[in-house]
Design a protein around this motif. Sequence first.
Motif, PDB file in Angstrom:
ATOM      1  N   GLY A   1       0.826  -1.197   0.000  1.00  0.00           N
ATOM      2  CA  GLY A   1       0.000   0.000   0.000  1.00  0.00           C
ATOM      3  C   GLY A   1       0.855   1.239   0.000  1.00  0.00           C
ATOM      4  O   GLY A   1       2.072   1.196  -0.117  1.00  0.00           O
ATOM      5  N   THR A   2       0.200   2.359   0.163  1.00  0.00           N
ATOM      6  CA  THR A   2       0.873   3.637   0.197  1.00  0.00           C
ATOM      7  C   THR A   2       1.695   3.741   1.471  1.00  0.00           C
ATOM      8  O   THR A   2       1.226   3.432   2.541  1.00  0.00           O
ATOM      9  CB  THR A   2      -0.166   4.771   0.159  1.00  0.00           C
TER      10      THR A   2
ATOM     11  N   ALA B   1       5.873   8.692 -11.724  1.00  0.00           N
ATOM     12  CA  ALA B   1       5.206   7.420 -11.418  1.00  0.00           C
ATOM     13  C   ALA B   1       5.383   7.079  -9.938  1.00  0.00           C
ATOM     14  O   ALA B   1       4.445   6.632  -9.274  1.00  0.00           O
ATOM     15  CB  ALA B   1       5.761   6.298 -12.294  1.00  0.00           C
ATOM     16  N   PHE B   2       6.579   7.296  -9.407  1.00  0.00           N
ATOM     17  CA  PHE B   2       6.862   6.980  -8.013  1.00  0.00           C
ATOM     18  C   PHE B   2       6.073   7.876  -7.053  1.00  0.00           C
ATOM     19  O   PHE B   2       5.795   7.478  -5.930  1.00  0.00           O
ATOM     20  CB  PHE B   2       8.355   7.119  -7.712  1.00  0.00           C
TER      21      PHE B   2
ATOM     22  N   ASP C   1      -2.899   1.607  -7.594  1.00  0.00           N
ATOM     23  CA  ASP C   1      -3.131   0.777  -8.777  1.00  0.00           C
ATOM     24  C   ASP C   1      -3.281  -0.652  -8.292  1.00  0.00           C
ATOM     25  O   ASP C   1      -2.580  -1.083  -7.390  1.00  0.00           O
ATOM     26  CB  ASP C   1      -1.924   0.818  -9.719  1.00  0.00           C
ATOM     27  N   THR C   2      -4.174  -1.386  -8.909  1.00  0.00           N
ATOM     28  CA  THR C   2      -4.300  -2.806  -8.602  1.00  0.00           C
ATOM     29  C   THR C   2      -4.233  -3.569  -9.905  1.00  0.00           C
ATOM     30  O   THR C   2      -4.987  -3.290 -10.827  1.00  0.00           O
ATOM     31  CB  THR C   2      -5.637  -3.119  -7.898  1.00  0.00           C
ATOM     32  N   ILE C   3      -3.302  -4.489  -9.978  1.00  0.00           N
ATOM     33  CA  ILE C   3      -3.170  -5.348 -11.149  1.00  0.00           C
ATOM     34  C   ILE C   3      -3.390  -6.774 -10.673  1.00  0.00           C
ATOM     35  O   ILE C   3      -2.717  -7.235  -9.756  1.00  0.00           O
ATOM     36  CB  ILE C   3      -1.787  -5.199 -11.801  1.00  0.00           C
ATOM     37  N   THR C   4      -4.347  -7.460 -11.294  1.00  0.00           N
ATOM     38  CA  THR C   4      -4.644  -8.840 -10.937  1.00  0.00           C
ATOM     39  C   THR C   4      -4.582  -9.688 -12.190  1.00  0.00           C
ATOM     40  O   THR C   4      -5.130  -9.326 -13.223  1.00  0.00           O
ATOM     41  CB  THR C   4      -6.055  -8.967 -10.322  1.00  0.00           C
ATOM     42  N   ILE C   5      -3.898 -10.812 -12.086  1.00  0.00           N
ATOM     43  CA  ILE C   5      -3.857 -11.787 -13.169  1.00  0.00           C
ATOM     44  C   ILE C   5      -4.255 -13.105 -12.543  1.00  0.00           C
ATOM     45  O   ILE C   5      -3.676 -13.513 -11.547  1.00  0.00           O
ATOM     46  CB  ILE C   5      -2.446 -11.925 -13.760  1.00  0.00           C
ATOM     47  N   ALA C   6      -5.241 -13.749 -13.102  1.00  0.00           N
ATOM     48  CA  ALA C   6      -5.691 -15.020 -12.535  1.00  0.00           C
ATOM     49  C   ALA C   6      -6.018 -15.994 -13.652  1.00  0.00           C
ATOM     50  O   ALA C   6      -6.397 -15.595 -14.743  1.00  0.00           O
ATOM     51  CB  ALA C   6      -6.921 -14.804 -11.671  1.00  0.00           C
TER      52      ALA C   6
ATOM     53  N   PRO D   1       0.678   2.204  -5.664  1.00  0.00           N
ATOM     54  CA  PRO D   1       0.447   3.468  -6.378  1.00  0.00           C
ATOM     55  C   PRO D   1       1.532   3.714  -7.424  1.00  0.00           C
ATOM     56  O   PRO D   1       2.715   3.623  -7.130  1.00  0.00           O
ATOM     57  CB  PRO D   1       0.522   4.522  -5.265  1.00  0.00           C
ATOM     58  N   GLY D   2       1.110   3.990  -8.641  1.00  0.00           N
ATOM     59  CA  GLY D   2       2.034   4.331  -9.716  1.00  0.00           C
ATOM     60  C   GLY D   2       2.563   3.154 -10.513  1.00  0.00           C
ATOM     61  O   GLY D   2       3.150   3.359 -11.576  1.00  0.00           O
ATOM     62  N   PHE D   3       2.372   1.925 -10.026  1.00  0.00           N
ATOM     63  CA  PHE D   3       2.966   0.795 -10.738  1.00  0.00           C
ATOM     64  C   PHE D   3       2.364   0.606 -12.129  1.00  0.00           C
ATOM     65  O   PHE D   3       3.092   0.396 -13.103  1.00  0.00           O
ATOM     66  CB  PHE D   3       2.860  -0.513  -9.950  1.00  0.00           C
ATOM     67  N   ASN D   4       1.047   0.677 -12.251  1.00  0.00           N
ATOM     68  CA  ASN D   4       0.428   0.480 -13.559  1.00  0.00           C
ATOM     69  C   ASN D   4       0.898   1.548 -14.548  1.00  0.00           C
ATOM     70  O   ASN D   4       1.222   1.245 -15.696  1.00  0.00           O
ATOM     71  CB  ASN D   4      -1.097   0.469 -13.446  1.00  0.00           C
ATOM     72  N   PHE D   5       0.964   2.796 -14.096  1.00  0.00           N
ATOM     73  CA  PHE D   5       1.474   3.877 -14.937  1.00  0.00           C
ATOM     74  C   PHE D   5       2.915   3.582 -15.359  1.00  0.00           C
ATOM     75  O   PHE D   5       3.282   3.720 -16.524  1.00  0.00           O
ATOM     76  CB  PHE D   5       1.396   5.216 -14.188  1.00  0.00           C
TER      77      PHE D   5
END
Length: 152
Positions: free
Chosen positions: A9-10, A38-39, A45-50, A63-67
């Motif tokens: 998290g932040t 970005a930092f 940001d939430t990225i989910t792969i399933a 925060p900022g990872f997807n960007f």
Amino acid sequence: MKKICLVLGTLSLFTLLIASSCSSTKEAVAISDEEKAAFQQKEGDTITIASDAKEYEIIIIEPGFNFWLQSIAKPRNFYSQSYMESRNQIFVANYNLKVMQPMRYDPNLYEQQINYEPNTDYGYEVNYKLYNYFIYFQRKYNQRLGPFIPRI
């Protein structure tokens, strides 16, 4: 269903970041203005792969990872899957070692272990996002998870 779960998290701007290496001679990594932007993102940001077929799930909340992934990271197919798998194994092992030492490494950075099985084929997409998350993490928080300088 097996899960690879990475949830961050932040962090407070005043959080003391403990260096991940005992060595006082770290090479400085050049950070561009776009990467700094970005930092500094505050929105999560939430990225989910399933995949039920492969029985895995990866969740990255940062925060900022997807960007960063869309604008800074090397594009898909730049690295081979085997390259990223070998780096991910090293990164995960070092990350998990730091999780188990909360008195030595900041528990706000190293919150929980990652279950990454070296003999499991997670596919290109999971390895791509996990690899890039580790690069992002090392660059943003000035950490080292292996013998390599985290470059893009």
